[in-house]
Scaffold this active site. Structure first.
Site, PDB file in Angstrom:
ATOM      1  N   LYS A 188       0.847  -1.195   0.000  1.00 51.07           N
ATOM      2  CA  LYS A 188       0.000   0.000   0.000  1.00 51.07           C
ATOM      3  C   LYS A 188       0.876   1.236   0.000  1.00 51.07           C
ATOM      4  CE  LYS A 188      -1.795   2.959   2.710  1.00 51.07           C
ATOM      5  NZ  LYS A 188      -1.843   4.195   1.906  1.00 51.07           N
ATOM      6  N   GLU A 264       9.754   1.147  10.544  1.00 50.36           N
ATOM      7  CA  GLU A 264      10.865   2.056  10.229  1.00 50.36           C
ATOM      8  C   GLU A 264      10.259   3.455  10.277  1.00 50.36           C
ATOM      9  OE1 GLU A 264      13.513   0.092   8.994  1.00 50.36           O
ATOM     10  OE2 GLU A 264      12.363  -1.699   8.477  1.00 50.36           O
ATOM     11  N   CYS A 299      13.694  10.908   6.287  1.00 48.29           N
ATOM     12  CA  CYS A 299      13.581  10.446   7.671  1.00 48.29           C
ATOM     13  C   CYS A 299      14.884  10.663   8.435  1.00 48.29           C
ATOM     14  CB  CYS A 299      13.210   8.971   7.685  1.00 48.29           C
ATOM     15  SG  CYS A 299      14.292   7.977   6.660  1.00 48.29           S
ATOM     16  N   GLU A 398       9.981  16.236  14.570  1.00 53.24           N
ATOM     17  CA  GLU A 398      10.342  16.038  13.162  1.00 53.24           C
ATOM     18  C   GLU A 398       9.533  17.010  12.313  1.00 53.24           C
ATOM     19  OE1 GLU A 398       9.117  12.326  11.230  1.00 53.24           O
ATOM     20  OE2 GLU A 398      11.094  12.242  10.300  1.00 53.24           O
TER      21      GLU A 398
HETATM   22  P1  NAP Z   1       2.522   8.300   7.728  1.00 53.57           P
HETATM   23  O1  NAP Z   1       1.504   9.368   7.748  1.00 53.57           O
HETATM   24  O2  NAP Z   1       2.802   7.557   8.969  1.00 53.57           O
HETATM   25  O3  NAP Z   1       2.064   7.294   6.580  1.00 53.57           O
HETATM   26  C1  NAP Z   1       2.821   6.176   6.221  1.00 53.57           C
HETATM   27  C2  NAP Z   1       1.930   5.165   5.537  1.00 53.57           C
HETATM   28  O4  NAP Z   1       0.985   4.671   6.484  1.00 53.57           O
HETATM   29  C3  NAP Z   1       1.120   5.744   4.394  1.00 53.57           C
HETATM   30  O5  NAP Z   1       0.977   4.786   3.382  1.00 53.57           O
HETATM   31  C4  NAP Z   1      -0.210   6.026   5.074  1.00 53.57           C
HETATM   32  O6  NAP Z   1      -1.265   6.085   4.186  1.00 53.57           O
HETATM   33  C5  NAP Z   1      -0.320   4.834   5.993  1.00 53.57           C
HETATM   34  N1  NAP Z   1      -1.246   5.022   7.118  1.00 53.57           N
HETATM   35  C6  NAP Z   1      -1.687   6.180   7.674  1.00 53.57           C
HETATM   36  N2  NAP Z   1      -2.565   5.920   8.678  1.00 53.57           N
HETATM   37  C7  NAP Z   1      -2.685   4.566   8.745  1.00 53.57           C
HETATM   38  C8  NAP Z   1      -3.449   3.691   9.565  1.00 53.57           C
HETATM   39  N3  NAP Z   1      -4.272   4.147  10.514  1.00 53.57           N
HETATM   40  N4  NAP Z   1      -3.313   2.362   9.364  1.00 53.57           N
HETATM   41  C9  NAP Z   1      -2.493   1.877   8.418  1.00 53.57           C
HETATM   42  N5  NAP Z   1      -1.763   2.659   7.596  1.00 53.57           N
HETATM   43  C10 NAP Z   1      -1.844   3.992   7.766  1.00 53.57           C
HETATM   44  O7  NAP Z   1       3.912   8.849   7.208  1.00 53.57           O
HETATM   45  P2  NAP Z   1       4.207   9.737   5.928  1.00 53.57           P
HETATM   46  O8  NAP Z   1       3.791  11.134   6.195  1.00 53.57           O
HETATM   47  O9  NAP Z   1       3.697   9.069   4.704  1.00 53.57           O
HETATM   48  O10 NAP Z   1       5.795   9.637   5.835  1.00 53.57           O
HETATM   49  C11 NAP Z   1       6.649  10.432   6.580  1.00 53.57           C
HETATM   50  C12 NAP Z   1       7.222   9.679   7.759  1.00 53.57           C
HETATM   51  O11 NAP Z   1       7.902   8.501   7.316  1.00 53.57           O
HETATM   52  C13 NAP Z   1       8.238  10.489   8.503  1.00 53.57           C
HETATM   53  O12 NAP Z   1       8.020  10.372   9.881  1.00 53.57           O
HETATM   54  C14 NAP Z   1       9.547   9.831   8.101  1.00 53.57           C
HETATM   55  O13 NAP Z   1      10.585  10.017   9.027  1.00 53.57           O
HETATM   56  C15 NAP Z   1       9.163   8.416   7.967  1.00 53.57           C
HETATM   57  N6  NAP Z   1      10.123   7.655   7.168  1.00 53.57           N
HETATM   58  C16 NAP Z   1      10.928   6.732   7.784  1.00 53.57           C
HETATM   59  C17 NAP Z   1      11.876   6.019   7.055  1.00 53.57           C
HETATM   60  C18 NAP Z   1      12.763   4.983   7.709  1.00 53.57           C
HETATM   61  O14 NAP Z   1      13.356   4.192   6.994  1.00 53.57           O
HETATM   62  N7  NAP Z   1      12.886   4.954   9.015  1.00 53.57           N
HETATM   63  C19 NAP Z   1      11.987   6.245   5.681  1.00 53.57           C
HETATM   64  C20 NAP Z   1      11.155   7.188   5.085  1.00 53.57           C
HETATM   65  C21 NAP Z   1      10.219   7.877   5.838  1.00 53.57           C
HETATM   66  P3  NAP Z   1      -1.786   7.534   3.674  1.00 53.57           P
HETATM   67  O15 NAP Z   1      -0.611   8.278   3.160  1.00 53.57           O
HETATM   68  O16 NAP Z   1      -2.730   7.179   2.615  1.00 53.57           O
HETATM   69  O17 NAP Z   1      -2.389   8.180   4.878  1.00 53.57           O
END
Ligand code: NAP
Ligand code: MG
Length: 494
Positions: A188, A264, A299, A398
């Site tokens: 997804k 992650e 990230c 962040e």
């Molecule tokens: P996010 O809001 O947590 O979303 C991540 C994924 O989870 C998206 O596909 C999102 O779908 C989905 N999601 C949201 N709510 C959910 C729920 N209740 N149940 C299941 N899935 C759900 O994060 P983001 O804004 O996309 O990405 C930014 C974050 O990713 C930052 O905190 C960054 O640091 C982190 N990141 C970490 C790494 C690593 O390797 N550690 C790498 C890259 C990014 P939708 O977008 O459709 O809501």
């Protein structure tokens, strides 16, 4: 390619936003869609299928069927290897198309979509493909009357949920080891950038990944994502995203079938520059280049910069000279190094943090506002705050945008303590010419990756992931197989 040609190609882009289930492009069962708007210029890119629990059921059923009949898991490792390498080759053959999708969908400069995202993603698929027939299992040291085998088996159906900041690369980090190990995958992508993942599924099928083995469901997190995390027939979930949602994923895994949940998550990485750093110019260039890379939407971005007080002024002088080079430009111009912010919501969040930093009394030395308003897209100036205090929100949370917080220090132990006083633990760096100091500091830093005298130089051969609330899983390297395989003991009486 010229900017004009990229614009012509963007105008002709005909992105398909339908889901990919069991080898076919399909609409969501509900018939619902959402609009995907480009942050580059606000144009409509595609109507994207809004998958929900019904589509999740279909995709998981297809993935389970494919796993059970061993159409992929039962293939000889060398055959799986050939398919994955063909998949990587196809990504290279479609390099321009994939890069354009990525740039238009989430706003990053085309030069990096080409040289970083497509390049690293195809390399990741290729690397795990190569590994497929080179990994051996183990034989335990048993008494003579026994033979004990320790073997790895695929876990089964893997759900991968990924963020929007490096959509294709995050997809590759999940699907490559999961597929190489013989699993079926339901991916997804983020609702904010699903288009490259969907195209990858078509290329995988063309390369010979059998139908049902790799499915992609675009949709909202709290619909498609939640249904995957709660599904009783998903064996493992690989999640990359925010710490807030990561906590929910782990809870949903526990509430349902105790699927293995690997997270992650976010970061607030500290970059510590000591007065005896071997090359101040290199340290400045790296600190500035790394925080503004990908519009600060990384990230592991080094968003907290600790500079030893005696070199702070010299450091900031040099930094201020470099910052204009990172001004946002047209993402379809290959000279541009900073592109658009992914969407309005993220734009508002980042500008809100900037206002918060000003109100808290940090000194705004560069940027601070939006840019390129006449483009119809979403852009923020590279922003730098000096005089930041560890208690300010811009030092603790962040931001995920092009905002650097500079803190100074006089005592290294104190800087390390401050660096560690965060719930996150993804990455960190220390700059010093004193090797003992470098080793002591890197040992003291609680982070999954510590850089010494550089930032960002790693590759597919080393694990990537966090300590503390930056998550528990590791992407990349052979260690990633630990997430997508079960260990089996077979004890044989001789
Ligand atoms: P996010 O809001 O947590 O979303 C991540 C994924 O989870 C998206 O596909 C999102 O779908 C989905 N999601 C949201 N709510 C959910 C729920 N209740 N149940 C299941 N899935 C759900 O994060 P983001 O804004 O996309 O990405 C930014 C974050 O990713 C930052 O905190 C960054 O640091 C982190 N990141 C970490 C790494 C690593 O390797 N550690 C790498 C890259 C990014 P939708 O977008 O459709 O809501
Ligand atoms: Mg988008």
């Amino acid at each position: 390619m010229t900017t004009k040609t990229w614009h012509e190609r963007a105008a002709a882009l005909n992105a398909d936003g339908r889901a990919f289930i069991d080898g076919w492009r399909v609409d969501a069962r509900s018939g619902l869609c959402f609009d995907s708007l480009s942050p580059v210029d606000g144009r409509m890119l595609a109507e994207v299928a809004r998958c929900d629990v019904l589509d999740v059921d279909l995709a998981v059923t297809a993935a389970r069927r494919a796993f059970e009949d061993r159409r992929w898991a039962g293939m000889a490792p060398a055959a799986r290897k050939r398919v994955l390498i063909r998949f990587a080759d196809l990504m290279l053959a479609h390099r321009d198309e994939l890069a354009l999708l990525e740039t238009m969908d989430m706003g990053k400069p085309i030069r990096y979509s080409l040289s970083v995202d497509v390049q690293l993603a195809q390399n990741c698929i290729r690397w795990y493909g190569e590994a497929t027939d080179k990994i051996y299992d183990q034989v335990a040291p048993t008494p003579e009357d026994s033979l004990a085998l320790i073997t790895r088996e695929p876990v089964g159906v893997v759900a991968a949920i990924i963020p929007w900041n490096y959509p294709m690369l995050m997809a590759a980090w999940k699907i490559a080891p999961a597929l190489a190990a013989g699993n079926s995958v339901v991916l997804k992508p983020s609702e904010k950038a699903p288009l490259s993942s969907l195209r990858l599924a078509e290329l995988a099928l063309e390369a010979g990944v059998p139908p049902g083995v790799f499915n992609v469901l675009p949709g909202y997190g709290d619909e498609a994502g939640k249904a995957l995390a709660l599904h009783m027939d998903v064996d493992c979930i690989g999640f990359t995203g925010s710490t807030r949602v990561g906590k929910q994923i782990v809870q949903m895994a526990g509430q349902s079938n105790l699927k293995r949940a690997w997270t992650e998550l976010g970061g607030k990485s500290a970059n510590i520059v000591c007065a005896d750093c071997p090359d101040l110019d290199a340290a400045v260039e790296s600190a500035i280049g790394s925080i503004y890379f990908n519009q600060g939407e990384s990230c592991n971005a080094p968003s907290r910069l600790f500079v030893e007080e005696s070199i702070r002024e010299a450091f900031l002088d040099k930094a201020m000279k470099l910052i204009p080079r990172h001004a946002p430009g047209d993402p379809l111009d290959e000279e541009t190094v900073m592109g658009a912010i992914v969407d309005q919501a993220q734009m508002k969040t980042v500008l809100g943090y900037i206002e918060d930093g000003k109100a808290a009394g940090a000194r705004l030395l560069a940027g601070g506002g939006s840019a390129r308003q006449d483009s119809g897209g979403l852009y923020i100036e590279p922003t730098l705050f000096d005089g930041v205090d560890g208690s300010m929100r811009i030092a603790r949370e962040e931001i995920f945008g092009p905002v650097l917080s500079v803190l100074s220090f006089t005592d290294l132990d104190d800087a390390v303590n401050q660096a560690n006083s965060t719930p996150y633990g993804l990455a960190a760096a220390v700059w010093t010419r004193d090797i003992s100091k470098a080793i002591r500091t890197s040992r003291a830093l609680r982070a999954g990756t510590v850089h010494v005298n550089q930032y960002d130089n790693d590759d597919i051969t080393v694990p990537f992931g966090g300590y503390k609330q930056s998550g528990n899983g590791r992407d990349k390297s052979l260690h990633a197989f630990d997430k997508y395989t079960e260990l089996k003991t077979t004890w044989i009486q001789v």
